[in-house]
Write a protein that holds these residues in place. Structure first.
Motif, mmCIF file in Angstrom:
data_model
loop_
_atom_site.group_PDB
_atom_site.id
_atom_site.type_symbol
_atom_site.label_atom_id
_atom_site.label_comp_id
_atom_site.label_asym_id
_atom_site.label_seq_id
_atom_site.Cartn_x
_atom_site.Cartn_y
_atom_site.Cartn_z
ATOM 1 N N ILE A 1 -5.775 -5.739 3.427
ATOM 2 C CA ILE A 1 -5.738 -4.730 2.355
ATOM 3 C C ILE A 1 -4.689 -5.137 1.324
ATOM 4 O O ILE A 1 -3.556 -5.484 1.674
ATOM 5 C CB ILE A 1 -5.403 -3.323 2.899
ATOM 6 N N GLU A 2 -5.090 -5.079 0.073
ATOM 7 C CA GLU A 2 -4.172 -5.442 -1.005
ATOM 8 C C GLU A 2 -3.253 -4.267 -1.322
ATOM 9 O O GLU A 2 -3.701 -3.184 -1.680
ATOM 10 C CB GLU A 2 -4.965 -5.878 -2.252
ATOM 11 N N LYS A 3 -1.970 -4.521 -1.176
ATOM 12 C CA LYS A 3 -0.918 -3.547 -1.525
ATOM 13 C C LYS A 3 -1.191 -2.127 -1.048
ATOM 14 O O LYS A 3 -1.302 -1.197 -1.854
ATOM 15 C CB LYS A 3 -0.677 -3.579 -3.040
ATOM 16 N N PRO A 4 -1.294 -1.947 0.275
ATOM 17 C CA PRO A 4 -1.581 -0.607 0.798
ATOM 18 C C PRO A 4 -0.348 0.295 0.761
ATOM 19 O O PRO A 4 0.785 -0.192 0.721
ATOM 20 C CB PRO A 4 -1.965 -0.896 2.246
ATOM 21 N N LYS A 5 -0.601 1.601 0.772
ATOM 22 C CA LYS A 5 0.501 2.536 1.003
ATOM 23 C C LYS A 5 0.911 2.347 2.457
ATOM 24 O O LYS A 5 0.086 1.950 3.296
ATOM 25 C CB LYS A 5 0.010 3.973 0.817
#
Ligand code: G1P
Length: 292
Positions: A193-197
């Motif tokens: 996942i790209e830049k997840p919370k």
């Protein structure tokens, strides 16, 4: 068995985090002491057996091309002044490796930048090194470590390291089939996942600017929809690749600096100064004085 001889270095971004320094100068040319960051990246590739590099550039990046080219005028001046050491130094830069350039005409994202290298790469596996991540391992360069894992697996490899929980939102984060440890640094990627919370992050293992990719990635990049930030994300295409075939995450060994951030850039400058014989002592006494 497929070898890895080509590398792609994307260097087309605006470098907005380093304005005003990057207004008319590429961020890749900002030096750590006296060497542009992109030269660290190129030298890592060369030490890892890469023979051909393609740098993805954009307008206002001519100084990168000039840096890796010969400078006959400067060579003449140095020769006349009998500055042979400097002469050797600048000649060596132009003799490092074959460097090719292609322009990314619009900044549509990292995935799109890599796609610009398709013709150059052809049907071979290739390395990707991101300029914001300088990794220090003088004995065994990070990308060489990934190449060695690739040679064994013959599948795409993403280089990861564990980051603090407060940092996961800055990176591509992997979820893996088996725990990544020092003894078992390689694991199959299940998702990415790209830049997840933080709540959505599947682990704390972040992709830190080193990849070895099989050429089938281009098929995915060509059909990749824009993702986070409305950009064509490399992470999204590797994620799709990982669903269709095996992709591995490998925890590389080496101190990694985020030279795209100001504090990471300072950290790199300090560490490199401390490891330089010609600077170490003076630098330590300077710092000591300042923090008194
Ligand atoms: C890029 C990638 C990200 C990766 C990071 C490493 O992000 O998209 O997946 O973790 O590089 O530095 P960027 O920092 O360019 O936004």
């Amino acid at each position: 068995m497929l070898k890895v001889t080509k590398a792609v270095i994307p260097a087309a971004g605006y470098g907005t985090r380093f304005l005003p320094a990057t207004k008319s100068q590429p961020k890749e040319m900002l030096p750590i002491i006296d060497k542009p960051t992109i030269q660290f990246i190129v030298e890592e590739a060369v030490k890892s057996g890469i023979t051909d590099i393609i740098i993805i550039t954009s307008h206002q990046k001519a100084s990168i091309e000039n840096h890796f080219d010969r400078s006959l005028e400067l060579e003449m001046v140095l020769e006349k002044a009998k500055k042979y050491e400097e002469l050797k130094l600048i000649r060596e830069i132009s003799e490092l490796v074959n460097i090719h350039y292609v322009r990314q005409k619009e900044q549509l994202g990292l995935g799109h930048a890599i796609l610009c290298a398709k013709t150059f790469v052809g049907n071979e596996p290739f390395a990707v090194l991101l300029g914001d991540d300088v990794v220090r391992n003088d004995e065994y360069p990070a990308i060489k470590q990934l190449i060695d894992v690739f040679l064994e697996k013959q599948r795409s490899i993403v280089g990861v390291q564990k980051v603090a929980k407060s940092e996961v939102h800055k990176y591509g984060i992997v979820s893996v089939a088996t725990p990544i440890t020092l003894e078992h640094p390689t694991a199959k990627v299940i998702d990415m996942i790209e830049k997840p919370k933080l709540e959505e992050a599947p682990s704390e293992f972040a992709v830190l600017g080193r990849y070895v990719l099989t050429p089938d990635i281009f098929t995915y990049l060509e059909t990749q929809q824009a993702g986070l930030g409305n950009e064509i994300q490399l992470t999204d295409s590797i994620r799709r690749l990982a669903k269709d075939t095996e992709v591995y995450a490998y925890q590389f060994i080496g101190k990694r600096y985020d030279v795209g951030s100001k504090i990471g850039y300072l950290e790199a400058t300090i560490d490199y100064a401390l490891s330089r014989k010609d600077l170490r002592e003076d630098f330590i006494s300077l710092i000591k004085q300042r923090i008194k």
